[in-house]
Design a protein around this motif. Sequence first.
Motif, PDB file in Angstrom:
ATOM      1  N   ALA A  83     132.471  36.485  63.134  1.00  0.00           N
ATOM      2  CA  ALA A  83     133.589  36.043  62.296  1.00  0.00           C
ATOM      3  C   ALA A  83     134.675  35.386  63.143  1.00  0.00           C
ATOM      4  N   ALA A  84     134.965  35.963  64.304  1.00  0.00           N
ATOM      5  CA  ALA A  84     135.988  35.392  65.187  1.00  0.00           C
ATOM      6  C   ALA A  84     135.560  34.017  65.689  1.00  0.00           C
ATOM      7  N   ASP A  85     134.275  33.878  66.029  1.00  0.00           N
ATOM      8  CA  ASP A  85     133.770  32.590  66.502  1.00  0.00           C
ATOM      9  C   ASP A  85     133.827  31.547  65.392  1.00  0.00           C
ATOM     10  N   MET A  86     133.443  31.942  64.173  1.00  0.00           N
ATOM     11  CA  MET A  86     133.511  31.017  63.042  1.00  0.00           C
ATOM     12  C   MET A  86     134.950  30.587  62.768  1.00  0.00           C
ATOM     13  N   ARG A  87     135.872  31.532  62.851  1.00  0.00           N
ATOM     14  CA  ARG A  87     137.284  31.194  62.624  1.00  0.00           C
ATOM     15  C   ARG A  87     137.763  30.180  63.665  1.00  0.00           C
TER      16      ARG A  87
END
Length: 307
Positions: free
Chosen positions: A193-197
């Motif tokens: 999720a952090a990478d996608m954000r």
Amino acid sequence: MKQKSSSREKASPSRLQRELSAGIMDLIRSEGLAPGTRLAEVALAERLQVSRTPVRAALKLLATSKLVRAGKHGGYFVTDAVAASHKALRQPAPDNTDRLFLAIASDRRAGRLPDEVSEHDLMQRYAATRPVVQRVLTKLAEVAAVQRKPGHGWRFHPIFMDEQARHESYRYRLMIEPAGLLEPGFRLDPAWAADMRRRHEEALTMPWNQAATIPLYEINAAFHEGLAAASGNRYLLVAIQQQNRLRRFGNYDWTFGHERVLVNSREHLAILDQLEAGQHEAAAALLRRHLESAAKLRHRWPSAATD
């Protein structure tokens, strides 16, 4: 003899070595490989559709630029320089395989490519090497965009020019993707999720040009595939992976422009917000609305939507 050996060592890298080096760097960046990660020659050769020998030569070339390092006991590893270059190059240029993929998609849509072609035809038309042409044809065959003819040549399938097929694809995705967020085994990986954000926030500030269609599509594909993986349902994941492969041929040729980049990124981030807050019903509703909006846009402008 020594002079001849020295001249060979200083010879410029071949075109294939440069192409494979770019391909390896794209894989490192797109998969977010951390410094110290071992780069397995067998796996790279399989991904790049070549033998291990040219992969080894490409890794050696990257090592001279300190983008990978040779291990003390053999093998090659990702270095800190990759992360630094990724920050400096917010929008890496597509490699030759992606450029050819995009050119073929564009020419097929415009009717500039016949239904049947040979490798030699494509090499001449696009000034491409045989390995690049073969990799693109392999990617197209994986998604049933082309089929090898008995004996010689390749034939394009008409399904990717069929608007009804695109409509059916969206209807299928509307049935399964929002439901995936409501699966009892759904678990959002915080690192993913952090990478996608991060990637979507970068997309919001990325300068726009036609070559951006490729990394833009890959971000979209990674987002939807990641949600399917989080569902915990392996059948759902396989279905979305297949859809992503099918959509690549049509969606790499994407011409709607920067406004849709902003819309897609903001809608994806809103879905992430709800999932991170534990609001799965709200996230599923946003995902449904997101797909419905993309489907309507695709109906009005067939080459516009990415999702």
